[in-house]
Design a protein around this motif. Sequence first.
Motif, PDB file in Angstrom:
ATOM      1  N   GLY A 173      -4.461 -13.783  -1.372  1.00  0.00           N
ATOM      2  CA  GLY A 173      -4.956 -15.053  -1.876  1.00  0.00           C
ATOM      3  C   GLY A 173      -5.338 -15.904  -0.682  1.00  0.00           C
ATOM      4  N   ALA A 174      -5.612 -17.173  -0.913  1.00  0.00           N
ATOM      5  CA  ALA A 174      -6.026 -18.060   0.174  1.00  0.00           C
ATOM      6  C   ALA A 174      -4.947 -18.193   1.247  1.00  0.00           C
ATOM      7  CB  ALA A 174      -6.370 -19.431  -0.391  1.00  0.00           C
ATOM      8  N   HIS A 175      -3.679 -18.237   0.836  1.00  0.00           N
ATOM      9  CA  HIS A 175      -2.599 -18.458   1.790  1.00  0.00           C
ATOM     10  C   HIS A 175      -1.453 -17.474   1.606  1.00  0.00           C
ATOM     11  CE1 HIS A 175      -4.528 -22.186   2.941  1.00  0.00           C
ATOM     12  NE2 HIS A 175      -4.662 -22.462   1.656  1.00  0.00           N
ATOM     13  N   VAL A 176      -1.725 -16.340   1.012  1.00  0.00           N
ATOM     14  CA  VAL A 176      -0.633 -15.406   0.736  1.00  0.00           C
ATOM     15  C   VAL A 176      -1.150 -13.975   0.689  1.00  0.00           C
ATOM     16  CG1 VAL A 176      -0.877 -15.579  -1.780  1.00  0.00           C
ATOM     17  CG2 VAL A 176       1.325 -14.952  -0.812  1.00  0.00           C
ATOM     18  N   ALA A 177      -0.315 -13.065   1.134  1.00  0.00           N
ATOM     19  CA  ALA A 177      -0.531 -11.635   0.914  1.00  0.00           C
ATOM     20  C   ALA A 177       0.711 -11.166   0.167  1.00  0.00           C
ATOM     21  CB  ALA A 177      -0.682 -10.899   2.235  1.00  0.00           C
ATOM     22  N   HIS A 178       0.533 -10.421  -0.899  1.00  0.00           N
ATOM     23  CA  HIS A 178       1.697 -10.051  -1.709  1.00  0.00           C
ATOM     24  C   HIS A 178       1.532  -8.666  -2.324  1.00  0.00           C
ATOM     25  CE1 HIS A 178      -0.467 -10.832  -5.509  1.00  0.00           C
ATOM     26  NE2 HIS A 178      -1.067 -11.773  -4.813  1.00  0.00           N
ATOM     27  N   ASN A 179       2.663  -8.089  -2.645  1.00  0.00           N
ATOM     28  CA  ASN A 179       2.724  -6.791  -3.311  1.00  0.00           C
ATOM     29  C   ASN A 179       3.980  -6.806  -4.174  1.00  0.00           C
ATOM     30  OD1 ASN A 179       2.284  -4.176  -4.074  1.00  0.00           O
ATOM     31  ND2 ASN A 179       3.008  -3.275  -2.176  1.00  0.00           N
ATOM     32  N   LEU A 180       3.909  -7.506  -5.302  1.00  0.00           N
ATOM     33  CA  LEU A 180       5.060  -7.707  -6.175  1.00  0.00           C
ATOM     34  C   LEU A 180       4.921  -6.868  -7.438  1.00  0.00           C
ATOM     35  CD1 LEU A 180       5.178 -11.594  -5.874  1.00  0.00           C
ATOM     36  CD2 LEU A 180       6.615  -9.947  -4.664  1.00  0.00           C
ATOM     37  N   HIS A 181       5.963  -6.131  -7.751  1.00  0.00           N
ATOM     38  CA  HIS A 181       6.001  -5.326  -8.968  1.00  0.00           C
ATOM     39  C   HIS A 181       7.289  -5.629  -9.722  1.00  0.00           C
ATOM     40  CE1 HIS A 181       3.164  -2.965  -6.558  1.00  0.00           C
ATOM     41  NE2 HIS A 181       2.691  -2.533  -7.711  1.00  0.00           N
TER      42      HIS A 181
END
Length: 155
Positions: free
Chosen positions: A14-22
Amino acid sequence: MSPRWEENPEVRRGAHVAHNLHVHLVFVTKYRRKVFTPEMLMRCEESMRDVCTDFDAELKRFSGERDHVRLLVHYPPKVAISKLVSSLKGVSSRRLRQEFTYNVNRAIMHGRFWSGSYFAGSCGGAPLAVVERYIEAQDRPGRQPAGRWGDAPTG
């Protein structure tokens, strides 16, 4: 380029985040009634996939038996799991009761399709012990730097 920075298709940005949530979710029918038919499970999956899309999430896997369903959802950090679950259960319940009235009414579920409870478990990524060791091994001001993964410094 370093392997550490190679693109991973599972990591969403995203603009201010990198994520990998499951999250692994399990919903059971009210009173564990065995109401699901193969057609109902297919429709339930479609409904839940639509809800996930509305939340900017992805339904990665879906499976079910006569009295429960299991989901694996890839979701963004802005999503509260409780709100996602509420929508998943609410929309699927409404659609299933509209389209499969006989199956649901036959089970005498007193106006409810799903049990009020659910299971939610985080999953994916490194095992907890590895993450704990990694965090512990990081340098802190005023502390002797440790080696990789908490090993004693070499030298």
